[in-house]
Motif scaffolding. Structure first.
Motif, PDB file in Angstrom:
ATOM      1  N   SER A   1       0.874  -1.196  -0.035  1.00  0.00           N
ATOM      2  CA  SER A   1       0.158   0.043   0.012  1.00  0.00           C
ATOM      3  C   SER A   1       0.963   1.103   0.003  1.00  0.00           C
ATOM      4  O   SER A   1       1.937   1.148   0.569  1.00  0.00           O
ATOM      5  CB  SER A   1      -1.021   0.054   1.113  1.00  0.00           C
ATOM      6  N   LEU A   2       0.372   2.422  -0.545  1.00  0.00           N
ATOM      7  CA  LEU A   2       0.944   3.774  -0.743  1.00  0.00           C
ATOM      8  C   LEU A   2       0.363   4.716  -0.082  1.00  0.00           C
ATOM      9  O   LEU A   2      -0.761   4.967  -0.057  1.00  0.00           O
ATOM     10  CB  LEU A   2       0.950   3.994  -2.147  1.00  0.00           C
ATOM     11  N   ALA A   3       1.147   5.255   0.868  1.00  0.00           N
ATOM     12  CA  ALA A   3       0.695   6.351   1.532  1.00  0.00           C
ATOM     13  C   ALA A   3       0.008   7.584   0.735  1.00  0.00           C
ATOM     14  O   ALA A   3       0.371   7.676  -0.345  1.00  0.00           O
ATOM     15  CB  ALA A   3       1.799   6.960   2.740  1.00  0.00           C
ATOM     16  N   ASP A   4      -0.681   8.250   1.395  1.00  0.00           N
ATOM     17  CA  ASP A   4      -1.497   9.414   0.689  1.00  0.00           C
ATOM     18  C   ASP A   4      -0.294  10.549  -0.020  1.00  0.00           C
ATOM     19  O   ASP A   4      -0.563  10.999  -0.857  1.00  0.00           O
ATOM     20  CB  ASP A   4      -2.110  10.357   1.623  1.00  0.00           C
ATOM     21  N   ASN A   5       0.831  10.678   0.697  1.00  0.00           N
ATOM     22  CA  ASN A   5       1.869  11.684   0.453  1.00  0.00           C
ATOM     23  C   ASN A   5       2.487  10.727  -0.660  1.00  0.00           C
ATOM     24  O   ASN A   5       3.596  11.682  -1.214  1.00  0.00           O
ATOM     25  CB  ASN A   5       2.655  12.188   1.467  1.00  0.00           C
ATOM     26  N   GLY A   6       2.380   9.954  -1.116  1.00  0.00           N
ATOM     27  CA  GLY A   6       3.283   9.174  -2.144  1.00  0.00           C
ATOM     28  C   GLY A   6       4.844   8.928  -2.084  1.00  0.00           C
ATOM     29  O   GLY A   6       5.182   8.607  -2.850  1.00  0.00           O
ATOM     30  N   ALA A   7       4.938   9.256  -0.669  1.00  0.00           N
ATOM     31  CA  ALA A   7       6.576   8.849  -0.389  1.00  0.00           C
ATOM     32  C   ALA A   7       6.893   7.995   0.638  1.00  0.00           C
ATOM     33  O   ALA A   7       7.855   7.759   1.144  1.00  0.00           O
ATOM     34  CB  ALA A   7       6.810  10.440   0.186  1.00  0.00           C
ATOM     35  N   ARG A   8       5.928   7.069   1.100  1.00  0.00           N
ATOM     36  CA  ARG A   8       5.824   6.106   1.874  1.00  0.00           C
ATOM     37  C   ARG A   8       5.106   4.860   1.826  1.00  0.00           C
ATOM     38  O   ARG A   8       3.817   4.938   1.259  1.00  0.00           O
ATOM     39  CB  ARG A   8       5.384   6.484   3.373  1.00  0.00           C
ATOM     40  N   LEU A   9       5.638   3.727   1.557  1.00  0.00           N
ATOM     41  CA  LEU A   9       4.889   2.576   1.321  1.00  0.00           C
ATOM     42  C   LEU A   9       5.167   1.365   2.390  1.00  0.00           C
ATOM     43  O   LEU A   9       6.179   1.372   3.176  1.00  0.00           O
ATOM     44  CB  LEU A   9       5.138   2.050  -0.165  1.00  0.00           C
ATOM     45  N   ALA A  10       4.123   0.356   2.444  1.00  0.00           N
ATOM     46  CA  ALA A  10       4.297  -0.576   3.422  1.00  0.00           C
ATOM     47  C   ALA A  10       3.938  -1.790   2.569  1.00  0.00           C
ATOM     48  O   ALA A  10       3.205  -1.915   1.841  1.00  0.00           O
ATOM     49  CB  ALA A  10       3.417  -0.262   4.458  1.00  0.00           C
ATOM     50  N   PHE A  11       4.554  -3.053   3.022  1.00  0.00           N
ATOM     51  CA  PHE A  11       4.224  -4.245   2.452  1.00  0.00           C
ATOM     52  C   PHE A  11       4.487  -5.436   3.574  1.00  0.00           C
ATOM     53  O   PHE A  11       5.185  -4.991   4.644  1.00  0.00           O
ATOM     54  CB  PHE A  11       4.820  -4.541   1.388  1.00  0.00           C
ATOM     55  N   LEU A  12       3.996  -6.455   3.366  1.00  0.00           N
ATOM     56  CA  LEU A  12       3.927  -7.772   4.481  1.00  0.00           C
ATOM     57  C   LEU A  12       5.084  -8.486   3.722  1.00  0.00           C
ATOM     58  O   LEU A  12       5.026  -9.003   2.612  1.00  0.00           O
ATOM     59  CB  LEU A  12       3.111  -8.198   4.582  1.00  0.00           C
ATOM     60  N   ARG A  13       5.781  -9.508   4.656  1.00  0.00           N
ATOM     61  CA  ARG A  13       6.576 -10.302   4.215  1.00  0.00           C
ATOM     62  C   ARG A  13       6.502 -11.618   5.496  1.00  0.00           C
ATOM     63  O   ARG A  13       6.734 -11.005   6.536  1.00  0.00           O
ATOM     64  CB  ARG A  13       8.025 -10.010   3.955  1.00  0.00           C
TER      65      ARG A  13
END
Length: 658
Positions: free
Chosen positions: A55-67
């Motif tokens: 998923s990409l944060a609203d500001n487009g400068a931070r993302l997250a993913f699972l592993r």
């Protein structure tokens, strides 16, 4: 050997700067030797993808993913400006979605099995929504502090933003205290403080869900009365609910999707009135005026909405892969640029920032088992986030192809055929791999289980038999009453078609399936015999009468639930269910059968497998029964899933050798 072109070439053509995240194990090492690398083993495909949710944060400068590793899941929080990576251990929870709520809060959706007395039947699956503040590493589970409730939600959540401050709305039902069982309630929640919540609306047990504005204002809600089989929609006006639409609905009811293009009217779907048609979409004004149908051809089309305004912005079309078209030319140009950036590959824009030029893009294709990229079209910047299966050599990725064939009665069936890589497509052993549902369909997207069988040297056939979704109402209705009958012979007709083409050896065919597909595997051993050398049933149905009985109303309630009526559509004459129940035809079994089932399954009762295995053993049949203590219907337990694939492939190789 196939020749491969680097994906990087295409991405460079669309951007100025390219790079990759400095995380180990996310990008495949290049094969430096001239020869064919070793084939991947079944457990390599069965392990969880290196990137599961993104998923990409609203500001487009931070993302997250699972592993996932060793049964535990790690959330990676990545600053795309500084390249700082923050790993967070979130344990063994079963995660089915992650979504940024703003620039620092992430919503993690998990599920668990349990039993609550207010819900009829046995154990069920509960959805749990937890907000993570990734700056403070504090969590807030919705409903965990609301008196009389437990921490599960019904339906989705609503993202709210007032004066730049994000919050959430979600629904649940009280299970204890004076309000227990009163009905569905909608609450608003502060993202950080679990003690800050409020009631937004109180519904009834008939309430299906709500539509809210981005600012959190109530707009509409829908309800369905099981007893009267009636659906209705209410619009919020002056602080009161006003009914503006009501329809009789046995099973196929209208649906509320979101706000129409004007931001005030509603976008709804309506079931077809003419046999053979598809549901269509309409705009419904606040005073209940219904527009003309919005689509000339609505088949396989669904609306797209702006994630920040909830307004209708375009259409999605599915033909085995999703394609998006937007009303706004600027937004459509971004979609087109994303596809051009990876020409020759299947492409999906998975997420966007508030600036739609910042996207997460997913690709897959002949040498790509799935890769995520971050692209900022404003800056001409591309970052390779990582691959789903970096451990799989590109030379061993098999491509699906769509085929069609005629069933015995002339009905055209579309199917997907995966041929083994690095092997001549002639006289191959075959695995027939029917989908679950049965009102579902397979598509072109990569399927790790089909890839497993293809890697071993099998052709894999995935038929969208009659009754599958995605081919119109007439094709769906062709499956009504054909459970275990023509829905089954559609599969073996596909075997005969491939054999006539010289692609497969009709004497070397096995059937493998899960859920309804597991039923089809058992039916291949008992009802449509003489086609398969072995059968593998994963969490399938053996006793159709018992399946229907499990959906019957409890106690003296005479109301037939929708799930019960849904099954009756496909089953046909309920006085003849023994005719299509594999457990009633064990005497016809002449091939080895493997049965696999997880004890955490809340969709198909575990007894469907245990009783079939016991009956086959008592009859002296060749059956192997493998059970897993902590596996659910969706095979989310990596350890169990990996062991299961080793067991299945060993069974197939033994009884239907390559």
């Amino acid at each position: 050997m196939r020749q491969f072109i680097s994906r990087r070439y295409f991405l460079t053509a669309a951007s100025v700067a390219t790079g990759a995240l400095a995380l180990p194990g996310l990008v495949r090492a290049q094969n430096a030797s001239a020869g064919l690398p070793p084939a991947p083993t079944p457990d390599m495909w069965a392990k969880s993808p290196a990137i599961e949710q993104i998923s990409l944060a609203d500001n487009g400068a931070r993302l997250a993913f699972l592993r996932e590793s060793g049964g535990r899941k790690t959330l990676f929080d990545i600053d795309l400006v500084t390249n700082k990576v923050q790993p967070i251990d979130i344990g063994t929870a079963k995660v089915d979605d992650i979504t940024w709520l703003d620039d620092k809060h992430l919503l993690i959706s998990t599920f668990a099995t349990g039993k609550e007395d207010i819900f009829a039947g046995g154990r069920t699956t509960f959805d749990i929504k937890t907000v993570y503040n990734l700056d403070t590493i504090k969590i807030n589970t919705l409903f965990s502090r609301v008196e009389g409730f437990k921490s599960f939600v019904l339906g989705g959540v609503h993202r709210i933003e007032r004066a730049g401050v994000a919050s959430l709305a979600a629904a649940s039902v009280p299970v204890a205290g004076t309000q227990a069982g009163d009905g569905v309630c909608l609450y608003g929640f502060d993202l950080d403080n679990p003690d800050r919540f409020s009631v937004l609306d109180r519904g009834t047990w008939n309430t299906e869900g709500w539509l809210l504005s981005r600012q959190g204002d109530l707009i509409a809600r829908t309800s369905y009365d099981q007893k009267r089989r009636t659906w209705w929609l209410e619009y919020r006006n002056g602080g009161f609910w006003k009914e503006i639409l009501r329809r009789d609905a046995d099973l196929d009811s209208p649906g509320l999707w979101g706000l129409a293009r004007d931001g005030k009217s509603l976008l709804i779907s309506m079931p077809p009135e003419t046999e053979g048609d598809s549901q269509n979409y309409y705009e419904l004004s606040p005073d209940g005026q219904l527009s003309a149908p919005l689509l000339a051809d609505p088949l396989n089309r669904s609306p797209l909405f702006d994630p920040y305004t909830y307004v209708h912005i375009g259409w999605s079309y599915y033909d085995g892969w999703s394609h998006h078209t937007y009303f706004d030319p600027a937004r459509q140009a971004i979609e087109d640029k994303a596809k051009a950036a990876a020409d020759g590959y299947r492409v999906s824009v998975m997420d966007r920032g508030k600036d739609p030029n910042q996207i997460i893009m997913y690709t897959e294709g002949a040498d790509d088992a799935g890769t995520f990229y971050y692209i900022d079209f404003n800056k001409g910047k591309t970052i390779t986030v990582g691959e789903l299966y970096p451990q799989i050599p590109a030379e061993w990725i098999a491509e699906k192809q769509a085929i069609t064939y005629k069933a015995a009665d002339g009905l055209e069936i579309e199917a997907y055929l995966t041929l083994p890589p690095n092997r001549e497509a002639k006289n191959l052993p075959l695995v027939v791999f029917p989908h679950g549902g049965p009102q579902y369909r397979d598509g072109l997207g990569l399927d790790s289980e089909a890839e497993t069988y293809a890697t071993l040297g099998y052709a894999v056939l995935q038929p969208n038999f009659r009754g599958s979704s995605g081919y119109g109402l007439k094709f769906l209705q062709a499956g009504y009453g054909e459970w275990g009958r023509k829905m089954q012979t559609d599969l073996s007709d596909g075997v005969r078609f491939l054999a006539a083409q010289g692609l497969v050896d009709p004497k070397r065919v096995c059937i493998v399936g899960a859920s309804y597909g597991g039923y089809a595997a058992l039916a291949g051993a008992t009802l449509d015999t003489g086609v398969y050398k072995c059968a593998v049933d994963v969490a399938g149905i053996s006793d159709v009468q018992a399946l229907l009985d499990s959906e019957r109303p409890a106690g003296g309630d005479v109301v037939e639930p929708a799930s019960y009526r849904y099954l009756k559509r496909f089953l046909g004459d309920v006085t003849k269910l023994d005719e299509i129940s594999p457990i009633k035809h064990i005497d016809k079994v002449s091939i080895p059968v493997l049965i696999v089932h997880g004890k955490d399954d809340t969709v198909v009762e575990f007894s469907q497998s245990s009783r079939m295995a016991d009956a086959m053993k008592a009859a002296g049949k060749d059956v192997t029964f493998v059970q897993y203590d902590h596996e659910d219907h969706w095979e989310t337990n990596e350890s169990a899933r990996t062991d299961m694939m080793k067991t299945i492939t060993a069974f197939i190789l033994k009884h239907n050798p390559v």
